[in-house]
Design an enzyme around this catalytic site. Structure first.
Site, PDB file in Angstrom:
ATOM      1  N   GLU A 136      55.406  29.190  31.938  1.00 20.03           N
ATOM      2  CA  GLU A 136      56.481  29.252  30.930  1.00 20.03           C
ATOM      3  C   GLU A 136      56.443  30.651  30.345  1.00 20.03           C
ATOM      4  OE1 GLU A 136      58.660  27.013  30.215  1.00 20.03           O
ATOM      5  OE2 GLU A 136      57.824  25.099  30.877  1.00 20.03           O
ATOM      6  N   CYS A 152      60.564  32.464  22.559  1.00 21.04           N
ATOM      7  CA  CYS A 152      60.941  32.726  23.954  1.00 21.04           C
ATOM      8  C   CYS A 152      62.441  32.523  24.122  1.00 21.04           C
ATOM      9  CB  CYS A 152      60.165  31.822  24.892  1.00 21.04           C
ATOM     10  SG  CYS A 152      60.246  30.091  24.450  1.00 21.04           S
TER      11      CYS A 152
END
Ligand code: NAD
Length: 509
Positions: free
Chosen positions: A260, A294
């Protein structure tokens, strides 16, 4: 709330790993700093090769018994963990804010995310099934089943010091795995407090050791874990730079990764959009968490006919953002994580200027008064790309509140600009035109793992699979069928007849 009160409420005052009043690191000690003041919060004792070895050896042993516990019983323990986290939500939320600088509402929201995924995992614990398949042979049965995988390694980024672990650990627990957590050295206190709360519940239910922690330098502890063949899955959240390194090492031992990584998220605003809705979503997406998500909105791609008016409103909204102590009521934006992050922010702005970008608002440090003067504050910033849309710095993820503005003429051009970056995490379009919205989520639209229509890029729900494509790493965590990453699949074929039958009609007589 003072830092000492936050530490007390999080149960860290007498923790053996925590050294209060430590101010300088040494080879066995890291210091966690408060980004809002620049002051040290506490020291943290680090693992070395010997203590790492002990943790992993024990994790392997714990796994041997934990995997035999029926999944619904594992789920009951996770339910108790969710309840315990509810009781500690305020304390942990404040600790997240203290240690990484996100505002309290977001610190609390992060712990809520772990509670939500615990609830989700409880339901899942009764549903970890595979399909029954049709065998081509008479009197044969065929089905898939899922077994626990092993001790799994979870590497977390600083910016979600509680929830990213929660996403992994709650699913891993119902799947029958033991979690070994290697947190960021910028947020070790949150990891210690969170792990302790969950581990105590597991121990009270007769299963100590299903949540374990290793804390150390990347070169010594991180890479040791990544290379460790006893750990079949490394789930790593962080920068693409980190993911490329970790991915290579794990591939070298034919292990599994769940990556991720970084995002460079775009948001398209079309002429038919509800502009009020778009405005609020852009401000939250670009300024929230000081641009350190993110999924932060980093690129606004807006139709040229509405760009000036919309951007003027955005600039006005940016000027009202209250910057300051993340634990104080009314603050909308806290500090960046450290001085290096401020340098990266300033370097990106200098590069953008040099490349022809125009700074419309912000563009500098923010000088916070009094006790906050040592904090790492910056101004939320909007930079408009030159008319030819060439702005190379915008192709990179700078982990700070900088929003780059591009304009477009037709949707094909908007999508091309949108997809032109290396990352592929979150994406959004604001439109009331069904053709545009469907095009955006069609195979020729957004190339990201997350695509939103009339919602901003940040703030995912836990029920969907979370993750992204391209340089974001391809992993999926959280909801949907993400649990499959934490288990091993077995296809079982059973001959309940008396005949020797081969597949593909092969005769061997
Ligand atoms: P980082 O890459 O510097 O560190 C992340 C983690 O990796 C830390 O725990 C670090 O200690 C560890 N690490 C780094 N090198 C390692 C190595 N060689 N071996 C083992 N471990 C190693 O990232 P960061 O600054 O903490 O976090 C910000 C980044 O994380 C941004 O790029 C952001 O987009 C990304 N992020 C992605 C997601 C997602 O779900 N896609 C979520 C949060 C953050």
């Amino acid at each position: 709330m003072t830092p000492a009160e936050v530490i007390d409420r999080a149960g860290l005052r007498n923790h053996p790993r925590v050294v209060l009043n430590a101010t300088a690191p040494d080879s066995g000690l890291a210091i966690s700093h408060n980004p809002a003041t620049g002051q040290p919060i506490a020291g943290i004792r680090l693992d070395d090769a010997a203590s790492y070895e002990k943790t992993v050896t024990q994790a392997v042993e714990t796994f041997k018994t934990w995997r035999l516990v029926p999944a619904p019983i594992r789920g009951q323990i996770v339910r108790a963990i969710g309840d315990e986290l509810r009781r500690h939500k305020d304390a942990l939320g404040a600790l997240v804010s203290l240690e990484v600088g996100k505002i309290l509402a977001e610190g609390l929201g992060e712990v809520q995310e772990t509670i939500d995924i615990a609830d989700y995992a409880v339901g899942l614990s009764r549903n970890l099934g595979g399909p029954v398949l049709s065998s081509e042979r008479p009197n044969h049965a065929m089905y898939e089943q899922w077994h626990p995988l092993g001790p799994i390694g979870v590497i977390t980024a600083f910016n979600f010091p509680n929830a990213v672990w929660g996403w992994n650990a709650m699913l891993a627990a119902v799947c029958g795995d033991v979690t070994i957590w290697k947190p960021s050295l910028f947020a070790p206190l949150t990891a210690i407090a969170t792990n302790e709360i969950c581990e105590k519940v597991a121990a009270a239910h007769g299963h100590p050791g299903i949540f374990r922690l290793v804390i150390g330098q990347d070169a010594e502890i991180g890479e040791r874990m990544v290379a460790d063949r006893r750990i079949p899955l490394i789930s790593a959240t962080g920068s693409t730079r980190m993911g490329k390194r970790v991915g290579q090492i794990v591939a070298g031992r034919v292990g599994r990764t769940l990556l991720e990584l970084g995002g460079n998220n775009g948001l398209i605003v079309t002429p038919s959009a509800d502009l009020d809705l778009a405005l609020k979503s852009v401000v939250f997406g670009a300024v929230g968490t000081a641009g350190q998500r993110c999924t932060t909105t980093r690129r606004l791609i807006i139709h040229e006919s509405i760009a000036d008016g919309f951007v003027n409103k955005l600039v006005a909204a940016y000027k009202t953002v209250r910057i300051g102590d993340p634990l104080a009521e009314g603050t909308l934006m806290g500090p960046l994580i450290n001085a290096k992050a401020v340098e990266n922010f300033l370097a990106a702005i200098a590069a953008a200027r040099q490349q022809g970008g125009a700074v419309l608002v912000g563009g500098d440090r923010y000088a916070a008064p009094g006790p906050l003067s040592g904090g790492h504050y910056v101004q939320p910033t909007i930079i408009r790309a030159p008319t030819n849309n060439s702005l190379p710095i915008a192709m990179e993820e700078t982990f700070a509140p900088i929003l780059y503005v591009f304009t477009y003429r037709d949707l094909d051009q908007a999508i091309a600009i949108h997809n032109s970056v290396d990352a592929g995490l979150a994406s959004a379009i604001f439109t009331n035109d069904v053709r545009e919205s469907q095009r955006f989520i069609s195979p020729t639209g957004s190339d990201c793992g997350l695509a939103y229509v009339n919602l901003g890029t940040s703030g995912a729900e836990i029920g969907g699979a979370f993750g992204g494509e391209k340089d974001t790493g391809g992993g999926r965590e959280s909801g949907s069928d993400s649990w499959k990453a934490y288990m091993r699949r077995q296809t079982c074929t059973i001959n309940f007849g008396t005949e020797f039958k081969l597949a593909q009609g092969i005769r061997f007589e």
